[in-house]
Motif scaffolding. Structure first.
Motif, PDB file in Angstrom:
ATOM      1  N   LEU A  33       3.923   5.728  10.633  1.00  0.00           N
ATOM      2  CA  LEU A  33       3.599   4.310  10.795  1.00  0.00           C
ATOM      3  C   LEU A  33       4.825   3.521  11.243  1.00  0.00           C
ATOM      4  O   LEU A  33       4.738   2.666  12.126  1.00  0.00           O
ATOM      5  CB  LEU A  33       3.056   3.735   9.482  1.00  0.00           C
ATOM      6  N   GLU A  34       5.945   3.821  10.646  1.00  0.00           N
ATOM      7  CA  GLU A  34       7.185   3.128  11.003  1.00  0.00           C
ATOM      8  C   GLU A  34       7.609   3.473  12.430  1.00  0.00           C
ATOM      9  O   GLU A  34       8.070   2.604  13.178  1.00  0.00           O
ATOM     10  CB  GLU A  34       8.287   3.470   9.999  1.00  0.00           C
ATOM     11  N   ALA A  35       7.451   4.723  12.825  1.00  0.00           N
ATOM     12  CA  ALA A  35       7.801   5.132  14.187  1.00  0.00           C
ATOM     13  C   ALA A  35       6.950   4.379  15.209  1.00  0.00           C
ATOM     14  O   ALA A  35       7.461   3.914  16.234  1.00  0.00           O
ATOM     15  CB  ALA A  35       7.629   6.639  14.353  1.00  0.00           C
ATOM     16  N   VAL A  36       5.670   4.250  14.929  1.00  0.00           N
ATOM     17  CA  VAL A  36       4.793   3.502  15.830  1.00  0.00           C
ATOM     18  C   VAL A  36       5.211   2.042  15.869  1.00  0.00           C
ATOM     19  O   VAL A  36       5.320   1.440  16.945  1.00  0.00           O
ATOM     20  CB  VAL A  36       3.310   3.636  15.403  1.00  0.00           C
ATOM     21  N   MET A  69       0.848  -1.175   0.000  1.00  0.00           N
ATOM     22  CA  MET A  69       0.000   0.000   0.000  1.00  0.00           C
ATOM     23  C   MET A  69       0.887   1.229   0.000  1.00  0.00           C
ATOM     24  O   MET A  69       1.674   1.420   0.920  1.00  0.00           O
ATOM     25  CB  MET A  69      -0.901  -0.043   1.232  1.00  0.00           C
ATOM     26  N   LYS A  70       0.774   2.054  -1.044  1.00  0.00           N
ATOM     27  CA  LYS A  70       1.532   3.301  -1.106  1.00  0.00           C
ATOM     28  C   LYS A  70       0.867   4.352  -0.232  1.00  0.00           C
ATOM     29  O   LYS A  70      -0.349   4.528  -0.292  1.00  0.00           O
ATOM     30  CB  LYS A  70       1.610   3.810  -2.542  1.00  0.00           C
ATOM     31  N   VAL A  71       1.691   4.993   0.578  1.00  0.00           N
ATOM     32  CA  VAL A  71       1.216   6.080   1.435  1.00  0.00           C
ATOM     33  C   VAL A  71       2.209   7.234   1.318  1.00  0.00           C
ATOM     34  O   VAL A  71       3.380   7.026   0.963  1.00  0.00           O
ATOM     35  CB  VAL A  71       1.090   5.638   2.907  1.00  0.00           C
ATOM     36  N   PRO A  72       1.774   8.448   1.605  1.00  0.00           N
ATOM     37  CA  PRO A  72       2.711   9.581   1.586  1.00  0.00           C
ATOM     38  C   PRO A  72       3.877   9.330   2.544  1.00  0.00           C
ATOM     39  O   PRO A  72       3.720   8.669   3.581  1.00  0.00           O
ATOM     40  CB  PRO A  72       1.857  10.753   2.062  1.00  0.00           C
ATOM     41  N   LYS A  73       5.041   9.852   2.209  1.00  0.00           N
ATOM     42  CA  LYS A  73       6.251   9.621   3.001  1.00  0.00           C
ATOM     43  C   LYS A  73       6.058  10.024   4.458  1.00  0.00           C
ATOM     44  O   LYS A  73       6.483   9.295   5.358  1.00  0.00           O
ATOM     45  CB  LYS A  73       7.417  10.401   2.376  1.00  0.00           C
ATOM     46  N   ASN A  74       5.407  11.149   4.715  1.00  0.00           N
ATOM     47  CA  ASN A  74       5.233  11.579   6.104  1.00  0.00           C
ATOM     48  C   ASN A  74       4.325  10.622   6.875  1.00  0.00           C
ATOM     49  O   ASN A  74       4.522  10.403   8.067  1.00  0.00           O
ATOM     50  CB  ASN A  74       4.719  13.016   6.184  1.00  0.00           C
ATOM     51  N   GLN A  79      -0.411  -6.285   3.946  1.00  0.00           N
ATOM     52  CA  GLN A  79       0.393  -6.446   2.734  1.00  0.00           C
ATOM     53  C   GLN A  79       1.652  -5.604   2.744  1.00  0.00           C
ATOM     54  O   GLN A  79       2.513  -5.781   1.884  1.00  0.00           O
ATOM     55  CB  GLN A  79      -0.451  -6.110   1.502  1.00  0.00           C
ATOM     56  N   GLY A  80       1.751  -4.671   3.674  1.00  0.00           N
ATOM     57  CA  GLY A  80       2.930  -3.815   3.778  1.00  0.00           C
ATOM     58  C   GLY A  80       2.657  -2.413   3.260  1.00  0.00           C
ATOM     59  O   GLY A  80       1.836  -2.206   2.389  1.00  0.00           O
ATOM     60  N   PHE A  81       3.393  -1.474   3.842  1.00  0.00           N
ATOM     61  CA  PHE A  81       3.318  -0.074   3.444  1.00  0.00           C
ATOM     62  C   PHE A  81       4.572   0.295   2.672  1.00  0.00           C
ATOM     63  O   PHE A  81       5.661  -0.172   2.986  1.00  0.00           O
ATOM     64  CB  PHE A  81       3.210   0.843   4.668  1.00  0.00           C
ATOM     65  N   VAL A  82       4.401   1.162   1.690  1.00  0.00           N
ATOM     66  CA  VAL A  82       5.517   1.681   0.905  1.00  0.00           C
ATOM     67  C   VAL A  82       5.359   3.201   0.843  1.00  0.00           C
ATOM     68  O   VAL A  82       4.262   3.689   0.556  1.00  0.00           O
ATOM     69  CB  VAL A  82       5.521   1.102  -0.529  1.00  0.00           C
ATOM     70  N   ALA A  83       6.440   3.912   1.112  1.00  0.00           N
ATOM     71  CA  ALA A  83       6.392   5.370   1.046  1.00  0.00           C
ATOM     72  C   ALA A  83       6.390   5.821  -0.415  1.00  0.00           C
ATOM     73  O   ALA A  83       7.232   5.379  -1.195  1.00  0.00           O
ATOM     74  CB  ALA A  83       7.575   5.980   1.780  1.00  0.00           C
ATOM     75  N   SER A  84       5.439   6.674  -0.765  1.00  0.00           N
ATOM     76  CA  SER A  84       5.437   7.241  -2.119  1.00  0.00           C
ATOM     77  C   SER A  84       6.402   8.424  -2.139  1.00  0.00           C
ATOM     78  O   SER A  84       6.634   9.065  -1.132  1.00  0.00           O
ATOM     79  CB  SER A  84       4.036   7.670  -2.527  1.00  0.00           C
TER      80      SER A  84
END
Length: 63
Positions: free
Chosen positions: A11-14, A1-6, A57-62
């Motif tokens: 999400l990664e910090a959490v 799932m593409k999400v904005p970088k911020n 499915q995983g997150f990906v930074a756009s």
């Protein structure tokens, strides 16, 4: 799932904080806010189905 970088940063910090299970959405939102990522908390609230897709499915930074 593409999400904005911020959003991805929050999400990664959490996730790496280990403060909550990523399946407990209300805790993830609260933790994102406490860690200084209000945009991540808002994105989760506004994109609940996309959040679940990313959790499984995983997150990906756009870029």
């Amino acid at each position: 799932m593409k999400v904005p970088k911020n959003v991805w940063d929050g999400l990664e910090a959490v996730r790496v904080s280990g403060k909550t299970n990523m399946l407990i959405v209300s805790d993830v939102i609260r933790c994102a806010q406490m860690l200084g990522y209000p945009e991540t908390a808002q994105w989760i609230q506004d994109h609940r189905s996309e959040y679940w897709e990313g959790v499984f499915q995983g997150f990906v930074a756009s870029t």
